[in-house]
Design a protein around this motif. Structure first.
Motif, PDB file in Angstrom:
ATOM      1  N   ASP A  45       0.839  -1.196   0.000  1.00 56.56           N
ATOM      2  CA  ASP A  45       0.000   0.000   0.000  1.00 56.56           C
ATOM      3  C   ASP A  45       0.875   1.247   0.000  1.00 56.56           C
ATOM      4  OD1 ASP A  45      -2.014  -1.816   0.233  1.00 56.56           O
ATOM      5  OD2 ASP A  45      -2.472  -1.383   2.343  1.00 56.56           O
ATOM      6  N   ALA A  46       0.369   2.326  -0.635  1.00 58.11           N
ATOM      7  CA  ALA A  46       1.071   3.614  -0.626  1.00 58.11           C
ATOM      8  C   ALA A  46       0.666   4.360   0.641  1.00 58.11           C
ATOM      9  CB  ALA A  46       0.714   4.425  -1.860  1.00 58.11           C
ATOM     10  N   VAL A  47       1.652   4.743   1.438  1.00 55.00           N
ATOM     11  CA  VAL A  47       1.387   5.378   2.727  1.00 55.00           C
ATOM     12  C   VAL A  47       1.198   6.882   2.542  1.00 55.00           C
ATOM     13  CG1 VAL A  47       2.251   5.790   5.048  1.00 55.00           C
ATOM     14  CG2 VAL A  47       2.708   3.602   3.908  1.00 55.00           C
ATOM     15  N   LEU A  48      -0.006   7.354   2.825  1.00 59.48           N
ATOM     16  CA  LEU A  48      -0.341   8.788   2.802  1.00 59.48           C
ATOM     17  C   LEU A  48       0.263   9.505   1.591  1.00 59.48           C
ATOM     18  CD1 LEU A  48       0.153   9.587   6.600  1.00 59.48           C
ATOM     19  CD2 LEU A  48      -1.948   8.930   5.403  1.00 59.48           C
ATOM     20  N   PRO A  49      -0.131   9.138   0.373  1.00 58.11           N
ATOM     21  CA  PRO A  49       0.441   9.768  -0.825  1.00 58.11           C
ATOM     22  C   PRO A  49       0.084  11.253  -0.917  1.00 58.11           C
ATOM     23  CG  PRO A  49      -1.443   8.421  -1.408  1.00 58.11           C
ATOM     24  CD  PRO A  49      -1.166   8.145   0.031  1.00 58.11           C
ATOM     25  N   LEU A  50       0.968  11.993  -1.558  1.00 63.80           N
ATOM     26  CA  LEU A  50       0.805  13.431  -1.738  1.00 63.80           C
ATOM     27  C   LEU A  50       0.860  13.746  -3.229  1.00 63.80           C
ATOM     28  CD1 LEU A  50       0.669  16.288  -0.367  1.00 63.80           C
ATOM     29  CD2 LEU A  50       3.154  16.347  -0.578  1.00 63.80           C
ATOM     30  N   LEU A  51      -0.192  14.375  -3.732  1.00 68.15           N
ATOM     31  CA  LEU A  51      -0.268  14.741  -5.144  1.00 68.15           C
ATOM     32  C   LEU A  51      -0.205  16.257  -5.259  1.00 68.15           C
ATOM     33  CD1 LEU A  51      -0.796  14.011  -8.157  1.00 68.15           C
ATOM     34  CD2 LEU A  51      -3.238  14.182  -7.639  1.00 68.15           C
ATOM     35  N   THR A  52       0.736  16.747  -6.046  1.00 71.00           N
ATOM     36  CA  THR A  52       0.885  18.182  -6.267  1.00 71.00           C
ATOM     37  C   THR A  52       0.707  18.479  -7.748  1.00 71.00           C
ATOM     38  OG1 THR A  52       2.450  18.359  -4.421  1.00 71.00           O
ATOM     39  CG2 THR A  52       2.386  20.186  -5.985  1.00 71.00           C
ATOM     40  N   ILE A  53      -0.236  19.377  -8.050  1.00 65.22           N
ATOM     41  CA  ILE A  53      -0.535  19.737  -9.441  1.00 65.22           C
ATOM     42  C   ILE A  53      -0.256  21.224  -9.620  1.00 65.22           C
ATOM     43  CG2 ILE A  53      -2.281  19.769 -11.259  1.00 65.22           C
ATOM     44  CD1 ILE A  53      -3.763  17.600  -9.665  1.00 65.22           C
ATOM     45  N   ASN A  54       0.561  21.537 -10.589  1.00 64.18           N
ATOM     46  CA  ASN A  54       0.873  22.932 -10.917  1.00 64.18           C
ATOM     47  C   ASN A  54       0.295  23.280 -12.274  1.00 64.18           C
ATOM     48  OD1 ASN A  54       2.899  24.154  -8.821  1.00 64.18           O
ATOM     49  ND2 ASN A  54       3.548  22.037  -9.116  1.00 64.18           N
ATOM     50  N   LEU A  55      -0.619  24.245 -12.281  1.00 60.17           N
ATOM     51  CA  LEU A  55      -1.248  24.694 -13.513  1.00 60.17           C
ATOM     52  C   LEU A  55      -0.577  25.967 -14.012  1.00 60.17           C
ATOM     53  CD1 LEU A  55      -5.051  24.140 -12.795  1.00 60.17           C
ATOM     54  CD2 LEU A  55      -3.338  22.535 -13.636  1.00 60.17           C
ATOM     55  N   PRO A  56      -0.715  26.274 -15.293  1.00 60.06           N
ATOM     56  CA  PRO A  56      -0.114  27.505 -15.837  1.00 60.06           C
ATOM     57  C   PRO A  56      -0.840  28.747 -15.334  1.00 60.06           C
ATOM     58  CG  PRO A  56      -1.429  26.402 -17.500  1.00 60.06           C
ATOM     59  CD  PRO A  56      -1.378  25.470 -16.340  1.00 60.06           C
ATOM     60  N   GLU A  57      -0.152  29.874 -15.343  1.00 56.86           N
ATOM     61  CA  GLU A  57      -0.755  31.133 -14.903  1.00 56.86           C
ATOM     62  C   GLU A  57      -1.894  31.563 -15.816  1.00 56.86           C
ATOM     63  OE1 GLU A  57       2.255  34.074 -14.549  1.00 56.86           O
ATOM     64  OE2 GLU A  57       3.235  33.114 -12.828  1.00 56.86           O
ATOM     65  N   GLY A  58      -1.917  31.054 -17.037  1.00 59.88           N
ATOM     66  CA  GLY A  58      -2.974  31.413 -17.980  1.00 59.88           C
ATOM     67  C   GLY A  58      -4.297  30.741 -17.709  1.00 59.88           C
ATOM     68  N   VAL A  59      -4.371  29.925 -16.646  1.00 60.07           N
ATOM     69  CA  VAL A  59      -5.610  29.228 -16.291  1.00 60.07           C
ATOM     70  C   VAL A  59      -6.019  29.622 -14.879  1.00 60.07           C
ATOM     71  CG1 VAL A  59      -6.703  26.989 -15.909  1.00 60.07           C
ATOM     72  CG2 VAL A  59      -5.103  27.285 -17.804  1.00 60.07           C
ATOM     73  N   GLU A  60      -7.247  30.088 -14.735  1.00 56.16           N
ATOM     74  CA  GLU A  60      -7.799  30.411 -13.424  1.00 56.16           C
ATOM     75  C   GLU A  60      -8.504  29.180 -12.860  1.00 56.16           C
ATOM     76  OE1 GLU A  60     -11.231  33.309 -11.398  1.00 56.16           O
ATOM     77  OE2 GLU A  60     -10.735  33.455 -13.538  1.00 56.16           O
ATOM     78  N   ILE A  61      -8.134  28.768 -11.649  1.00 62.26           N
ATOM     79  CA  ILE A  61      -8.738  27.603 -11.023  1.00 62.26           C
ATOM     80  C   ILE A  61     -10.111  27.977 -10.478  1.00 62.26           C
ATOM     81  CG2 ILE A  61      -8.546  25.896  -9.176  1.00 62.26           C
ATOM     82  CD1 ILE A  61      -5.520  26.134  -9.415  1.00 62.26           C
ATOM     83  N   LEU A  62     -11.135  27.226 -10.889  1.00 62.81           N
ATOM     84  CA  LEU A  62     -12.507  27.489 -10.441  1.00 62.81           C
ATOM     85  C   LEU A  62     -12.973  26.496  -9.383  1.00 62.81           C
ATOM     86  CD1 LEU A  62     -14.238  28.250 -13.861  1.00 62.81           C
ATOM     87  CD2 LEU A  62     -13.230  29.877 -12.248  1.00 62.81           C
ATOM     88  N   ARG A  63     -12.641  25.213  -9.558  1.00 62.05           N
ATOM     89  CA  ARG A  63     -13.171  24.190  -8.659  1.00 62.05           C
ATOM     90  C   ARG A  63     -12.281  22.952  -8.692  1.00 62.05           C
ATOM     91  NH1 ARG A  63     -16.518  19.742  -9.230  1.00 62.05           N
ATOM     92  NH2 ARG A  63     -17.837  19.234  -7.425  1.00 62.05           N
ATOM     93  N   VAL A  64     -12.169  22.302  -7.528  1.00 59.56           N
ATOM     94  CA  VAL A  64     -11.482  21.022  -7.394  1.00 59.56           C
ATOM     95  C   VAL A  64     -12.469  20.048  -6.764  1.00 59.56           C
ATOM     96  CG1 VAL A  64      -9.483  19.812  -6.474  1.00 59.56           C
ATOM     97  CG2 VAL A  64      -9.286  22.225  -7.077  1.00 59.56           C
ATOM     98  N   ASP A  65     -12.626  18.857  -7.335  1.00 59.67           N
ATOM     99  CA  ASP A  65     -13.699  17.960  -6.903  1.00 59.67           C
ATOM    100  C   ASP A  65     -13.324  17.018  -5.763  1.00 59.67           C
ATOM    101  OD1 ASP A  65     -12.043  16.197  -8.226  1.00 59.67           O
ATOM    102  OD2 ASP A  65     -13.650  15.211  -9.363  1.00 59.67           O
ATOM    103  N   VAL A  66     -12.164  17.204  -5.150  1.00 61.90           N
ATOM    104  CA  VAL A  66     -11.744  16.377  -4.011  1.00 61.90           C
ATOM    105  C   VAL A  66     -11.549  17.274  -2.805  1.00 61.90           C
ATOM    106  CG1 VAL A  66      -9.953  14.853  -3.093  1.00 61.90           C
ATOM    107  CG2 VAL A  66     -10.674  14.634  -5.472  1.00 61.90           C
ATOM    108  N   ALA A  67     -12.229  16.928  -1.707  1.00 59.52           N
ATOM    109  CA  ALA A  67     -12.236  17.797  -0.529  1.00 59.52           C
ATOM    110  C   ALA A  67     -10.857  17.925   0.111  1.00 59.52           C
ATOM    111  CB  ALA A  67     -13.235  17.267   0.496  1.00 59.52           C
ATOM    112  N   GLU A  68     -10.013  16.885   0.006  1.00 58.59           N
ATOM    113  CA  GLU A  68      -8.689  16.933   0.641  1.00 58.59           C
ATOM    114  C   GLU A  68      -7.714  17.862  -0.075  1.00 58.59           C
ATOM    115  OE1 GLU A  68     -10.701  13.225   1.823  1.00 58.59           O
ATOM    116  OE2 GLU A  68     -10.292  14.189  -0.100  1.00 58.59           O
ATOM    117  N   CYS A  69      -8.055  18.294  -1.276  1.00 58.72           N
ATOM    118  CA  CYS A  69      -7.158  19.157  -2.051  1.00 58.72           C
ATOM    119  C   CYS A  69      -7.260  20.598  -1.565  1.00 58.72           C
ATOM    120  CB  CYS A  69      -7.485  19.074  -3.533  1.00 58.72           C
ATOM    121  SG  CYS A  69      -7.232  17.424  -4.244  1.00 58.72           S
ATOM    122  N   ARG A  70      -6.107  21.250  -1.446  1.00 62.37           N
ATOM    123  CA  ARG A  70      -6.028  22.610  -0.948  1.00 62.37           C
ATOM    124  C   ARG A  70      -5.117  23.447  -1.851  1.00 62.37           C
ATOM    125  NH1 ARG A  70      -9.749  21.026   1.394  1.00 62.37           N
ATOM    126  NH2 ARG A  70     -10.156  20.912   3.645  1.00 62.37           N
TER     127      ARG A  70
END
Length: 249
Positions: A45-70
């Motif tokens: 099993d993967a122990v407490l995995p961490l996912l980091t996503i970096n989007l370009p400045e040309g995109v405005e983030i509106l919504r993320v569908d996972v509550a754990e994401c910050r």
């Protein structure tokens, strides 16, 4: 514990991440979805995995569908810290809804990186990136004019121009006239809805314009109309001139 001579050490969790965008070609001012898929092929099993996503400045983030994401260190970064282990052989993912900024230029580069507290013998698939081209789009603009008036009956003219390089074949023009009653239209197919009138325009080619005329029966008091033009498939580099207002009395 070390593996026996001649045997492969299969301990740990083999995590992988895949990042995709939809649509494949971005449009200025239009939505853009990012989907990051995470998979653990095991054997542990993967122990407490961490996912980091970096989007370009040309995109405005509106919504993320996972509550754990910050939000991360910047406005373009999303950090998803799982509160539980990812069992071997299972998958998961997160979808980020964004809006391409009107002035964005491609390609838009995004990256997704995955880590865990357990050893990953194959780290080559722990990150992924996408390059999304941005279409040049169009530049639609609308102008209104009061054509004629006779009592409570009035005519309104509208001109839609396209100063952008792309042909717009699905341009729609909506008139918000509150309590004015729509009577007829010339130059486009229009339909009345509660509180507004929607018109489907013919193709608006680059450097060209489309004109139409509408007839309304107005209430007795002063009336102010608003028109908005847009396309659902072609982006617009300068959306500020997509709307116009006019006093009808």
């Amino acid at each position: 514990m070390l593996a026996e001579p001649g045997k492969r050490d299969v301990s740990g969790a083999d995590l992988s991440v895949r990042l995709e965008t939809s649509p494949r070609i971005a449009q200025p001012g239009q939505p853009l979805l990012y989907r990051a898929e995470v998979h653990n092929t095991g054997p542990e099993d993967a122990v407490l995995p961490l996912l980091t996503i970096n989007l370009p400045e040309g995109v405005e983030i509106l919504r993320v569908d996972v509550a754990e994401c910050r939000p991360g260190a910047t406005a373009s970064e999303v950090v998803c810290a799982s509160q539980q282990d990812v069992v071997a052989g299972t998958s998961g993912g997160v979808t980020i809804s964004g809006l391409v900024r009107p002035g964005a230029r491609g390609p838009l580069e995004a990256t997704a990186t995955l880590s865990s507290e357990i050893v990953d013998a194959n780290e080559g698939n722990n990150s992924d990136h996408t390059l999304t081209p941005v279409d040049e789009g169009a530049d639609l603009a609308v102008r209104l004019s009061r054509r004629a008036q006779a009592g409570r009956l009035f005519m309104m003219g509208a001109v839609v121009r396209n100063r952008g390089p792309r042909v717009v074949r699905d341009a729609a023009l909506f008139f918000h006239t509150k309590r004015a009653r729509f009577l007829s239209a010339k130059g486009a197919r229009c339909r009345s809805y509660p509180g507004l009138v929607g018109c489907k325009l013919r193709a608006v080619r680059s450097g060209k314009r489309v004109s139409l005329r509408l007839a309304f029966r107005a209430p007795r008091h002063a009336l102010r109309a608003k028109a908005t033009v847009y396309s659902t498939h072609v982006g617009d580099r300068r959306p500020a001139n997509n709307m116009a207002r006019i006093n009808l009395r």
